[in-house]
Structure formats: structure tokens, C-alpha cells
Design a protein around this motif. Structure first.
Motif, PDB file in Angstrom:
ATOM      1  N   LEU A 146     -12.110 -74.621 -49.733  1.00 52.66           N
ATOM      2  CA  LEU A 146     -13.071 -74.530 -50.826  1.00 52.66           C
ATOM      3  C   LEU A 146     -14.165 -73.584 -50.357  1.00 52.66           C
ATOM      4  CD1 LEU A 146     -13.337 -75.821 -53.649  1.00 52.66           C
ATOM      5  CD2 LEU A 146     -15.017 -77.387 -52.679  1.00 52.66           C
ATOM      6  N   LEU A 147     -14.374 -72.525 -51.114  1.00 51.83           N
ATOM      7  CA  LEU A 147     -15.303 -71.470 -50.719  1.00 51.83           C
ATOM      8  C   LEU A 147     -16.473 -71.403 -51.696  1.00 51.83           C
ATOM      9  CD1 LEU A 147     -12.642 -68.635 -50.169  1.00 51.83           C
ATOM     10  CD2 LEU A 147     -13.416 -70.306 -48.482  1.00 51.83           C
ATOM     11  N   SER A 148     -17.626 -71.025 -51.190  1.00 51.94           N
ATOM     12  CA  SER A 148     -18.739 -70.719 -52.083  1.00 51.94           C
ATOM     13  C   SER A 148     -18.440 -69.398 -52.787  1.00 51.94           C
ATOM     14  CB  SER A 148     -20.044 -70.616 -51.285  1.00 51.94           C
ATOM     15  OG  SER A 148     -19.985 -69.504 -50.399  1.00 51.94           O
ATOM     16  N   LEU A 149     -19.235 -69.046 -53.784  1.00 51.97           N
ATOM     17  CA  LEU A 149     -18.964 -67.823 -54.550  1.00 51.97           C
ATOM     18  C   LEU A 149     -19.130 -66.567 -53.707  1.00 51.97           C
ATOM     19  CD1 LEU A 149     -20.545 -68.690 -58.027  1.00 51.97           C
ATOM     20  CD2 LEU A 149     -18.178 -68.952 -57.246  1.00 51.97           C
ATOM     21  N   ASN A 150     -19.834 -66.665 -52.576  1.00 55.09           N
ATOM     22  CA  ASN A 150     -19.951 -65.503 -51.684  1.00 55.09           C
ATOM     23  C   ASN A 150     -18.887 -65.498 -50.592  1.00 55.09           C
ATOM     24  OD1 ASN A 150     -20.761 -67.388 -49.821  1.00 55.09           O
ATOM     25  ND2 ASN A 150     -22.917 -66.717 -49.737  1.00 55.09           N
ATOM     26  N   GLY A 151     -17.927 -66.457 -50.661  1.00 53.11           N
ATOM     27  CA  GLY A 151     -16.804 -66.472 -49.733  1.00 53.11           C
ATOM     28  C   GLY A 151     -16.981 -67.344 -48.518  1.00 53.11           C
TER      29      GLY A 151
ATOM     30  N   ILE B  99     -19.623 -82.383 -50.418  1.00 55.05           N
ATOM     31  CA  ILE B  99     -19.856 -81.159 -51.182  1.00 55.05           C
ATOM     32  C   ILE B  99     -20.820 -81.429 -52.333  1.00 55.05           C
ATOM     33  CG2 ILE B  99     -18.765 -79.362 -52.593  1.00 55.05           C
ATOM     34  CD1 ILE B  99     -18.152 -79.267 -49.586  1.00 55.05           C
ATOM     35  N   LYS B 100     -21.784 -80.541 -52.502  1.00 53.00           N
ATOM     36  CA  LYS B 100     -22.735 -80.658 -53.606  1.00 53.00           C
ATOM     37  C   LYS B 100     -22.122 -80.117 -54.891  1.00 53.00           C
ATOM     38  CE  LYS B 100     -26.771 -80.118 -50.589  1.00 53.00           C
ATOM     39  NZ  LYS B 100     -27.973 -79.283 -50.295  1.00 53.00           N
ATOM     40  N   PRO B 101     -22.567 -80.610 -56.041  1.00 48.67           N
ATOM     41  CA  PRO B 101     -22.078 -80.056 -57.314  1.00 48.67           C
ATOM     42  C   PRO B 101     -22.373 -78.559 -57.395  1.00 48.67           C
ATOM     43  CG  PRO B 101     -23.247 -82.113 -57.678  1.00 48.67           C
ATOM     44  CD  PRO B 101     -23.491 -81.745 -56.239  1.00 48.67           C
ATOM     45  N   GLY B 102     -21.473 -77.844 -58.058  1.00 49.18           N
ATOM     46  CA  GLY B 102     -21.662 -76.405 -58.225  1.00 49.18           C
ATOM     47  C   GLY B 102     -20.362 -75.690 -58.526  1.00 49.18           C
ATOM     48  N   ASP B 103     -20.417 -74.354 -58.526  1.00 44.22           N
ATOM     49  CA  ASP B 103     -19.247 -73.510 -58.768  1.00 44.22           C
ATOM     50  C   ASP B 103     -18.679 -73.042 -57.431  1.00 44.22           C
ATOM     51  OD1 ASP B 103     -19.292 -73.581 -61.588  1.00 44.22           O
ATOM     52  OD2 ASP B 103     -20.918 -72.094 -61.628  1.00 44.22           O
ATOM     53  N   TYR B 104     -17.359 -73.101 -57.333  1.00 49.90           N
ATOM     54  CA  TYR B 104     -16.692 -72.766 -56.073  1.00 49.90           C
ATOM     55  C   TYR B 104     -15.410 -71.973 -56.348  1.00 49.90           C
ATOM     56  CZ  TYR B 104     -19.761 -76.360 -54.133  1.00 49.90           C
ATOM     57  OH  TYR B 104     -20.851 -77.095 -53.762  1.00 49.90           O
ATOM     58  N   ILE B 105     -14.810 -71.507 -55.258  1.00 52.45           N
ATOM     59  CA  ILE B 105     -13.483 -70.877 -55.301  1.00 52.45           C
ATOM     60  C   ILE B 105     -12.543 -71.740 -54.478  1.00 52.45           C
ATOM     61  CG2 ILE B 105     -12.107 -68.858 -54.676  1.00 52.45           C
ATOM     62  CD1 ILE B 105     -14.699 -67.192 -54.965  1.00 52.45           C
ATOM     63  N   PHE B 106     -11.467 -72.154 -55.103  1.00 56.58           N
ATOM     64  CA  PHE B 106     -10.445 -72.947 -54.418  1.00 56.58           C
ATOM     65  C   PHE B 106      -9.344 -72.000 -53.963  1.00 56.58           C
ATOM     66  CE2 PHE B 106      -6.409 -75.460 -54.962  1.00 56.58           C
ATOM     67  CZ  PHE B 106      -6.566 -76.238 -53.826  1.00 56.58           C
ATOM     68  N   GLN B 107      -8.954 -72.088 -52.700  1.00 58.66           N
ATOM     69  CA  GLN B 107      -7.995 -71.135 -52.135  1.00 58.66           C
ATOM     70  C   GLN B 107      -6.922 -71.857 -51.332  1.00 58.66           C
ATOM     71  OE1 GLN B 107      -9.117 -67.185 -50.183  1.00 58.66           O
ATOM     72  NE2 GLN B 107      -8.757 -68.457 -48.388  1.00 58.66           N
ATOM     73  N   VAL B 108      -5.673 -71.430 -51.552  1.00 61.77           N
ATOM     74  CA  VAL B 108      -4.534 -71.917 -50.770  1.00 61.77           C
ATOM     75  C   VAL B 108      -3.874 -70.708 -50.106  1.00 61.77           C
ATOM     76  CG1 VAL B 108      -2.304 -73.088 -50.816  1.00 61.77           C
ATOM     77  CG2 VAL B 108      -4.146 -73.867 -52.327  1.00 61.77           C
ATOM     78  N   VAL B 109      -3.617 -70.794 -48.810  1.00 67.19           N
ATOM     79  CA  VAL B 109      -2.940 -69.711 -48.086  1.00 67.19           C
ATOM     80  C   VAL B 109      -1.693 -70.283 -47.421  1.00 67.19           C
ATOM     81  CG1 VAL B 109      -3.137 -67.904 -46.346  1.00 67.19           C
ATOM     82  CG2 VAL B 109      -5.164 -68.630 -47.616  1.00 67.19           C
ATOM     83  N   ILE B 110      -0.525 -69.735 -47.788  1.00 67.22           N
ATOM     84  CA  ILE B 110       0.745 -70.151 -47.197  1.00 67.22           C
ATOM     85  C   ILE B 110       1.023 -69.306 -45.961  1.00 67.22           C
ATOM     86  CG2 ILE B 110       3.211 -70.508 -47.656  1.00 67.22           C
ATOM     87  CD1 ILE B 110       2.537 -70.274 -50.644  1.00 67.22           C
ATOM     88  N   ASN B 111       1.605 -69.938 -44.938  1.00 62.22           N
ATOM     89  CA  ASN B 111       1.982 -69.214 -43.721  1.00 62.22           C
ATOM     90  C   ASN B 111       0.790 -68.399 -43.198  1.00 62.22           C
ATOM     91  OD1 ASN B 111       3.650 -68.186 -41.700  1.00 62.22           O
ATOM     92  ND2 ASN B 111       4.647 -66.694 -43.023  1.00 62.22           N
TER      93      ASN B 111
END
Length: 736
Positions: free
Chosen positions: A607-612, A670-682
Motif C-alpha cells: 500500500l503506497l501513498s500517492l507520492n509512492g 493506516i490512517k484514512p486517505g487515498d492510496y495506491i494498492f500494488q501487487v508485484v509477482i515474481n
């Protein structure tokens, strides 16, 4: 030694002469129709100056062998009935052809006789020949009907640079010469056209041509004796090889020359961006496609891959209906390569994901982009099993001459040895294996033209390489994976630093023609996301396997952790099965869950913030890689039960359900807010794949402290940019 580019001429026509004194019919053969390669097509025969077809009745592989050898190929691979390459026109010259396979011409095979047939063009026969040519075969490069008067032996064609251009790589300018009966001959430019330039440059991997300094060549021509070929050439500009062009009229003998007031033909080709020389290195650092509308994916070598086009911000594939060399050449030239070598169908270079944007593409061959060609927007009935692909002609850069594999059991494996300059001379040496990985191995296999890397080795004591090449000549190699050769990767240069040294610790690789390609089903992630509050007493095994946030270690058993749960469905859309890097003996046993991990970290969940910035993370070990389900007609091969073999078969997928351990991210803090959810395989490239860009999946995510919204989930490289719509809420919070 003069540097030149040479290519064995591929002709689809052969002169057949009578082998006995009894007047055997003289015929000429060619391959025509909706073909995708120069060595396949509808078999057509010219008899009495008229082209016609051959009926498939009683046709056999023996007859196909005779026809292919007559065309200059080593033999036939297969033959096709029922007008597979399209219906021809005109007469059906031959029917009920019976060959033993030993004949030198189809004219020698018994048949009903020329013109005696009860067939229709729906029965036109086609052949697929072995792409290798018969050395020294007598070719005739003419499409006119005057075959009886022509007897030409054309063996090779080259661009010969002048002495001031000898060191330029690639060779882009020089005299066009044809090898005939063992001698190189120039071509007279009196009948030469810009369309001929286009064909020659395309053959050698260049998308176009440009003007050159004519004064230099005119001056050189005045000093040297000329040896002209006896014919002019007339191309349409769409031919894949000069051999496919029509022969013009024979040149009339002139005094001291056969070219009148003309001069030898010279071409000056324009290389694509990836091959353009630079002042510092002689070539660009790495291949980075910059074309915004069309791209290639899934190919092992530069200039090949599945064709994908950008439409409305989303990348999609092209259906192979009517896909041919003309359309493939438009793609190749658009991307900075030459003409197409092959127009591939049937997802030969792997299946894509997402929409099918184009179907029934028809190109004139002169379009600047594939998107300028006529096509059908309706791809109904097209699946990714029909994804079109291309293999393009690329310039000869000489990369393969500066690297080799030594000591392996076969040509596809061995210790990596590179040719480098030392004290004014060229010497072979090894590559330091420190931090050597699959990405670097991929570049080596690409440079050698051996496909994909299957393994990268940091010890090579079991391969007895060349003892004189034991010294390390390259260290600190770090590649991005897009480079065309190992020297283009970052490395230490002349300042070698390799603590372990070369010899047994030199870098090694094994290569493979094919590779798997894993892609996550982004839509399923979006559909299955929800929150769960779970007590610590039910998470002890997950805590042992580090599937929870570090703060969980301070919690007592009665406290709860908030988990962002989801399902993951991982498809193998490549060309070979995905297998764990390690064998049974090296798998790790986990007592708590009582299973083996074949890959300790198979996926990263972040789970990433909007700035990565990473604000929460999780990971999943591959405790069970298996074929959960497969496409229709594909059998499951891998099952985890009873300590079975693990892997994912091509055309199958492995599903990790949302309700199993570690299939989550711990977002308790985690605090409420907007995030980026990321999955990386291998994520650590433990296993080789044909495309790593689609191993990443991202979603936009909004969390209000009680509920979670997940939207715009997409795999890496599937879109041109993210969008800002906000479609709505996903599943409510689940409490146990």
C-alpha cells in the motif's frame, strides 16, 4: 577486411529444364496468396506463359518436397489442401499429381496432364517449405513469363561500403552488389528507382533511405573497372527481398560497359533510433521504444513480438485475420526496423491481455503507422489465441561476434566470455558473477540470438571454459533488461573489481527459445477486495511467516488486526510453463502451516501513498503453485497434493483465494486517505519471464477508516496513464 552486409537471396521462382531428350514441359513455380512467410503459400505454376494453380486431389508430402526443392528450399515441412492460402485465379494446370519425391520438377510427376482438371479454386493446394535454402541453387528472379530465355545464378546480395565507411556499424551506405556464379557484380542505375532503395534498405533492417554524396561515388567509379550484372530490377516497394522484385529487361552490351551513361547503384539507408550511431559509444545505450501508438511485446529478440496498439489510453492486441507480410512490414518500419521477415499468427509469441483493438487489417504497405491501415473495429469472435505478431529485419550490429558461451553441454548454456580490448589487442575474458542475475542473463541470450534466459549462474566450476579466458574483463554489470548487448549495461569499465575473481566464480547462463509470462487478473482483485478485523490468536502462523505489520508483535492475543483481503488469480500467458527456481531438495518447510515454500517470496503486496512511499506491505510465499483451472483443451499438469510438482502450465492459472492466510495487507495502523494498492509477482526475478512489465498490478484505493474503495485496477503497461474517475464503493467491512 572490408565490412559488408550479406544476405542469401530468397527467390520464390525456379527455372525447370527438361532432364531428357523427350521434350519435357518447361514450367516455373511460385508461392502466392495469403502467406505469412516467404517460404509458404499457394503453389502456382506458369505453363505456356500463363500462371495457374494446382489441385489438391492426390497431392502428397512427396509432391510438396519436389515443389519446394524446385523453388530452391531444402524440402517441405507440410502441405495444405482446400485453398488455405486463398483461392487463385485463372487455369488449374495440374490435377492428381503423383510424385515419388525423387523428381527434379513437378513437370516430371505423373498427372492428368496440363490443363486437364475437374477441380475448383477452392481446392488449390499450398505448401510450407523448409526455410533453409539449397546452397548454390540456380535462381531466377523474374515475375515475367519469358522464363525460357533466362538462366541466372544469383547467390547473395550485399551493401559494400567504401573505404572511408568501413568502420561504421551498422553499414548503412554503399554499393549494391549481387553475387553471380561466384563473382560480385554491380547493378546499373539506369533503371533503378527509389522503390528499389526502399526494398534493399528494408532487407537490411532500415526503415528508409536518404540522399548521398553522389560526387564521391562518381569519382570512385571513374577510377575502377566495373563489372555489371546483366539485368535491371523493378520493385514495387512492398517486397520483403530484392529477390521478389521483377527482373527488368536485359542490359544491352555497350562499349567497355553494359550500363551506358549510368553508374553502379548506391543506397544510403536511415537506421532506426535504436541503431543510430552516437558520438560517444557508436550506438545508443539501450533500446527504448518511443512510439506512442504501436509496440511489440513478448519477443525474445529485438525487432520481434506480439503487436499491440494504443486506443483510448488502453493497450490492446491485433487479431490475426488477414494478417500478412505487408501489414507486418508497416509495423516494423513504424518502429524503426526494416521490412518484416515473418507475419506470425495464432499467438506464436504469447497471448496478450485486455481488448482486441484491430481485426482484418489491410495495408497498402506505405502507411506510416498500422493505425493508418484499414481495419475492422469489430473483433467479435477474436480471442487472444489469435494475437498477431511480427519478426522484423534488423541491422547487423556485430554484437554476436563479441560474446560467447563456453564449456556448456549444448550451445544454449555455458560460462559467459566477452571480447574486449586490452593493451591494444582484443582478448577473451569472463564476467564477474557478483550480483549477476536473470536480467543480465536475458541480455546475454538476446545478444547471442538464443532467445530468453532460463537461468543465471554465479558459479560455473562445472563448465570447463577456455583456460586462456579465465581473467575477469567485466565487473559490476547491472542491466535494465532492454539492452541489446552486455556492454550497454552499467559496469565498472576498465576499473575491474571482483573479489571472488573469475574461473569457477565467473558468470554463466542457460538460454531457451521460450519463456513463461505471468499476469495477474486485475478485475478479480477489484471485485474481491474487502476488510476483515481478525483476532491475534487466529494469526499466530501468519505472524511467524512475517505476514503482519511489525507492530503486531507487541499485541496481545485478544487484540485485533485489520486486514485488507483480496483474491489473486495469476495467469501464465507465455510460451512455456512457469516452474519454481529451486528443486524439491531446496524447498523450505514451514512447520506452523505445515507446507513447503518453493519460492519464499512469490508476490509482494504494498500500500503506497500517492507520492509512492510504502505505508504498508505484505508478501506471499509460493507454498502451492498449481493449475487451479485451464483454458478449454489444456490439461492440468501441476497439483500440490502429495508433495506433487509445482508450476503453472501455459494457458492455466493459479488462484490464491481471499480467505487463506497471508492473502492480505495488514492496514491496522493506516490512517484514512487515498492510496495506491500494488501487487508485484515474481518481484526478485527468481524465475525468467518473457515480459516483466506486466508483473505489476496497481489500483487506486480510498480508505475512510471503516470501508475500502478499490478502483481502476490494471496491470503494468496496459494503459498510457491512470485516470481519475471514482466508480464507487467495494465490499463493506467484514468483522469476525
Amino acid at each position: 577486411m572490408a565490412v559488408s552486409s550479406a544476405l542469401c537471396i530468397f527467390s520464390l521462382l525456379a527455372l525447370v529444364q527438361a532432364q531428357s531428350e523427350s521434350q519435357q514441359p518447361k514450367i516455373q513455380l511460385r508461392l502466392a496468396g495469403d502467406k505469412h512467410k516467404h517460404y509458404e503459400g499457394r503453389l502456382e505454376v506458369s505453363y505456356n506463359n500463363e500462371w495457374g494453380t494446382i489441385c489438391d486431389d492426390d497431392f502428397s508430402i512427396e509432391a510438396a518436397h519436389v515443389a519446394c526443392r524446385e523453388l530452391g528450399f531444402l524440402g517441405a515441412v507440410a502441405w495444405s489442401p482446400s485453398a488455405k492460402f486463398g483461392q487463385g485465379e485463372g487455369r488449374i494446370w495440374l490435377d492428381n499429381v503423383h510424385c515419388t519425391g525423387r523428381e527434379k520438377s513437378l513437370a516430371e510427376c505423373p498427372s492428368n496432364g496440363f490443363g486437364v482438371s475437374d477441380c475448383r479454386h477452392s481446392e488449390d493446394v499450398g505448401v510450407i517449405c523448409n526455410q533453409k535454402r539449397i546452397p548454390g541453387h540456380r535462381f531466377i528472379n523474374t515475375m515475367n513469363n519469358n522464363v525460357e530465355t533466362l538462366e541466372e545464378r544469383v547467390e547473395e546480395i550485399r551493401i559494400r561500403p567504401i573505404s572511408s565507411h568501413l568502420k561504421r556499424i551498422p553499414v548503412t551506405e554503399g554499393y549494391v552488389e549481387i553475387k553471380e556464379r561466384g563473382k560480385w557484380r554491380q547493378i546499373c542505375d539506369e533503371e533503378w528507382t527509389p522503390l528499389n532503395n526502399r526494398v534493399v534498405c528494408g532487407m537490411y533492417g532500415f526503415p528508409g533511405d536518404k540522399n548521398y554524396n553522389n560526387k564521391v561515388y562518381k569519382s570512385l567509379s571513374m577510377r575502377k573497372k566495373k563489372n555489371y550484372w546483366g539485368f535491371s530490377v523493378n520493385c514495387t516497394g512492398n517486397e520483403a527481398h530484392l529477390s521478389s522484385c521483377r527482373l527488368g529487361k536485359p542490359l544491352e552490351p555497350k562499349r567497355n560497359s553494359t550500363c551506358g551513361r549510368g553508374l553502379p547503384v548506391v543506397v544510403s539507408c536511415v537506421p532506426g533510433r535504436a541503431f543510430a550511431p552516437s558520438s560517444s559509444t557508436g550506438f545508443r545505450k539501450a533500446y527504448r521504444p518511443e512510439q506512442p501508438l504501436v509496440r511489440l511485446r513478448g519477443g525474445s529478440n529485438i525487432g520481434e513480438g506480439r503487436v499491440e496498439v494504443l486506443k483510448n489510453g488502453v493497450w490492446g492486441t491485433v487479431c490475426d485475420d488477414n494478417w500478412n507480410l505487408r501489414a507486418a512490414t508497416v509495423v516494423c518500419r513504424e518502429l524503426g526496423f526494416g521490412s518484416a521477415k515473418e507475419a506470425l499468427t495464432g499467438a506464436k509469441l504469447g497471448q496478450g491481455m485486455g481488448p482486441v483493438h484491430m481485426n482484418e487489417v489491410e495495408c497498402s504497405g506505405f502507411e506510416k503507422s498500422l493505425t493508418d491501415c484499414y481495419f475492422n473495429n469489430d473483433a467479435l469472435g477474436c480471442s487472444h489465441e489469435e494475437d498477431a505478431a511480427v519478426r522484423c529485419n534488423i541491422p547487423a550490429m556485430g554484437f554476436q561476434k563479441r560474446i560467447r558461451l563456453s564449456g556448456g553441454r549444448n550451445p544454449y548454456e555455458g560460462r559467459v566470455e566477452v571480447l574486449t580490448e586490452k593493451n591494444g589487442s582484443l582478448v577473451w575474458g569472463t564476467v564477474c558473477s557478483e550480483n549477476w542475475g536473470i536480467v543480465e542473463a536475458m541480455v546475454v541470450c538476446r545478444q547471442l540470438g538464443l532467445g530468453f534466459a532460463s537461468h543465471a549462474f554465479q558459479e560455473t566450476w562445472y563448465w570447463a571454459g577456455d583456460a586462456s579466458a579465465d581473467n575477469v574483463v567485466m565487473s559490476g554489470v547491472r542491466c535494465s533488461g532492454t539492452e541489446m548487448s552486455l556492454p550497454q549495461c552499467l559496469h565498472h569499465g576498465k576499473h575491474i573489481s571482483c573479489p571472488k575473481g573469475g574461473g569457477r566464480f565467473a558468470a554463466g547462463v542457460s538460454c531457451s527459445d521460450t519463456a513463461p509470462d505471468l499476469v495477474l487478473n486485475a478485475q478479480l482483485v477489484e471485485q474481491t477486495t474487502y476488510l476483515e478485523d481478525r483476532p491475534m490468536y487466529a494469526l499466530q502462523c501468519a505472524l511467524e511467516e512475517n505476514c503482519l505489520s511489525s507492530t503486531a508483535k507487541k499485541n496481545d492475543h485478544s487484540s485485533y488486526r485489520r486486514l485488507l483481503r483480496f483474491s489473486s488469480q495469476i495467469h501464465n500467458v507465455g510460451q512455456s510453463d512457469f516452474r519454481p527456481k529451486l528443486g524439491y531438495h531446496a524447498w523450505t518447510w514451514h512447520e506452523c502451516h505445515r507446507h513447503y515454500h518453493s519460492i519464499e517470496v512469490f508476490t509482494h503486496y504494498d500500500l503506497l501513498s500517492l507520492n509512492g512511499t510504502k505505508v504498508a506491505e505484505g508478501h506471499k510465499a509460493s507454498f502451492c503453485l498449481e493449475d487451479t483451472q485451464c483454458d478449454e483443451g489444456i490439461q492440468k499438469r501441476y497439483v500440490c497434493a502429495n508433495f506433487g510438482e509445482q508450476g503453472i502450465t501455459v494457458g492455466c492459472w493459479d488462484t490464491y483465494r481471499h480467505d487463506i492466510d497471508c492473502q492480505w495487507i495488514d492496514i491496522t495502523n493506516i490512517k484514512p486517505g487515498d492510496y495506491i494498492f500494488q501487487v508485484v509477482i515474481n518481484p526478485y526475478y527468481d524465475v525468467a519471464e518473457s515480459d516483466y512489465t506486466n508483473n505489476v498490478m496497481k489500483c487506486k484505493c480510498r480508505y475512510d477508516g471503516y470501508r475500502i474503495w478499490m478502483y481502476h485496477c490494471h496491470t503494468g503497461g496496459s494503459r498510457s496513464s491512470d485516470m481519475d474517475e471514482y466508480p464507487g464503493m467495494s465490499n463493506q467491512l467484514h468483522f469476525r
